[in-house]
Scaffold this motif. Sequence first.
Motif, PDB file in Angstrom:
ATOM      1  N   VAL A   1      -2.865  -7.927   8.091  1.00 49.63           N
ATOM      2  CA  VAL A   1      -2.756  -6.876   7.086  1.00 49.63           C
ATOM      3  C   VAL A   1      -3.946  -5.931   7.220  1.00 49.63           C
ATOM      4  O   VAL A   1      -5.005  -6.293   7.725  1.00 49.63           O
ATOM      5  N   SER A   2      -3.761  -4.732   6.738  1.00 48.73           N
ATOM      6  CA  SER A   2      -4.778  -3.695   6.857  1.00 48.73           C
ATOM      7  C   SER A   2      -6.037  -4.042   6.074  1.00 48.73           C
ATOM      8  O   SER A   2      -5.981  -4.523   4.941  1.00 48.73           O
TER       9      SER A   2
ATOM     10  N   VAL B   1      -1.332  -0.981  -4.481  1.00 50.11           N
ATOM     11  CA  VAL B   1      -2.447  -0.040  -4.563  1.00 50.11           C
ATOM     12  C   VAL B   1      -2.013   1.260  -3.887  1.00 50.11           C
ATOM     13  O   VAL B   1      -1.045   1.282  -3.121  1.00 50.11           O
ATOM     14  N   THR B   2      -2.741   2.320  -4.155  1.00 51.60           N
ATOM     15  CA  THR B   2      -2.508   3.590  -3.480  1.00 51.60           C
ATOM     16  C   THR B   2      -3.723   3.913  -2.637  1.00 51.60           C
ATOM     17  O   THR B   2      -4.861   3.870  -3.119  1.00 51.60           O
ATOM     18  N   HIS B   3      -3.476   4.232  -1.369  1.00 54.39           N
ATOM     19  CA  HIS B   3      -4.549   4.542  -0.425  1.00 54.39           C
ATOM     20  C   HIS B   3      -4.524   6.041  -0.142  1.00 54.39           C
ATOM     21  O   HIS B   3      -3.552   6.559   0.409  1.00 54.39           O
TER      22      HIS B   3
ATOM     23  N   ARG C   1       5.671   3.838   1.511  1.00 54.86           N
ATOM     24  CA  ARG C   1       4.979   2.592   1.838  1.00 54.86           C
ATOM     25  C   ARG C   1       4.236   2.743   3.152  1.00 54.86           C
ATOM     26  O   ARG C   1       4.836   3.074   4.173  1.00 54.86           O
ATOM     27  N   TYR C   2       2.925   2.524   3.116  1.00 55.71           N
ATOM     28  CA  TYR C   2       2.159   2.523   4.360  1.00 55.71           C
ATOM     29  C   TYR C   2       2.375   1.184   5.054  1.00 55.71           C
ATOM     30  O   TYR C   2       2.331   0.131   4.391  1.00 55.71           O
TER      31      TYR C   2
ATOM     32  N   VAL D   1       0.846  -1.192   0.000  1.00 54.18           N
ATOM     33  CA  VAL D   1       0.000   0.000   0.000  1.00 54.18           C
ATOM     34  C   VAL D   1       0.884   1.246   0.000  1.00 54.18           C
ATOM     35  O   VAL D   1       1.718   1.428   0.890  1.00 54.18           O
ATOM     36  N   TRP D   2       0.710   2.073  -1.021  1.00 52.96           N
ATOM     37  CA  TRP D   2       1.428   3.339  -1.116  1.00 52.96           C
ATOM     38  C   TRP D   2       0.561   4.476  -0.592  1.00 52.96           C
ATOM     39  O   TRP D   2      -0.660   4.453  -0.739  1.00 52.96           O
TER      40      TRP D   2
END
Length: 315
Positions: A185-186, A235-237, A135-136, A128-129
């Motif tokens: 994981v989130s 993915v991008t959050h 990086r988140y 997750v970006w």
Amino acid sequence: MSRDGAPGGDEVAATRAAAVVVNYESGPTLACCVADLDAVGVRELVVVDNGSGDGSLSAALDAVPGLEVIVPGRNLGYGAAANRGVAATTAPYVLVCNSDLEVPVDAVAALVTALDSDSGIALAGPLVWTPTGERYPSARRFPTFVDAAGHALLGLFAPDNRFTRSYQRSELDALVVEVTPVDWVSGACFLVRRTAFEAVGGFDESYFMYLEDVDLCWRLGRAGWSVVYAPGAEVTHLQGRSTDRHPYRMILEHHRSLLRFASRSSTGRRRLLLPLVAVGIVTRAGLACLVRARGRGRGRGRGRGSSAGASDPLP
């Protein structure tokens, strides 16, 4: 699509997955998210709307005509809404995600590949970006009491401390490419095997917001399933679109969920420490509200937010 108009390999893989998007007043990001998922070729695409009044649902229906929408009539919270979405689908794999995600065309296929690689894997989370290209820390471990205490005391003021790095698995910041076992994981984005999800009863709906993903992964582990981080999927959050509307309520919900999970997951002698843990959680909730108030007062705007379902059990 391939050059001859036939579905490409990524799209073929994605047709084995359904997607459930939980929405609450996420603005234009919902339409972008469902458009991405529709382009990927997921078999079933469902939005569960928790009572939005910002026009986000109408925009999503314009972006993807025929989009299946579930409107419970009230805000159920993240896990309960996701449960209803999963129940409305039939695919063997289900992508559960926030409404403020950007999903590249190959992301779902990479998660499908991760689950296909081992029938014992219940759930896979992507890399997750953040919008700024960082990086988140979406893949983490269940913290020891030492790490929990150190992160709780220092995380708000010195986020690069060793306890936080340990808990957030900062070693994953390196260019890890392999599918890697993790504790959890989130819930911002993951692909879950339906049989595993149903075997443990899905999300625990006693969590209104936050920790529902941690609790799910914990129960899957206890049932013998594994959880993995699959950095080949990215993915991008965009983060915090809905929770920033009610920041203090979210802080309180976060810490209330933390206390619930601590009570549930603590066994043996660790349960003797629960009164002390409760005091620490209450104290930290107050500090988090104070930090938030000071940040707003200085006009800094929001920091690294966390959207519904993107839990941090030790925020």
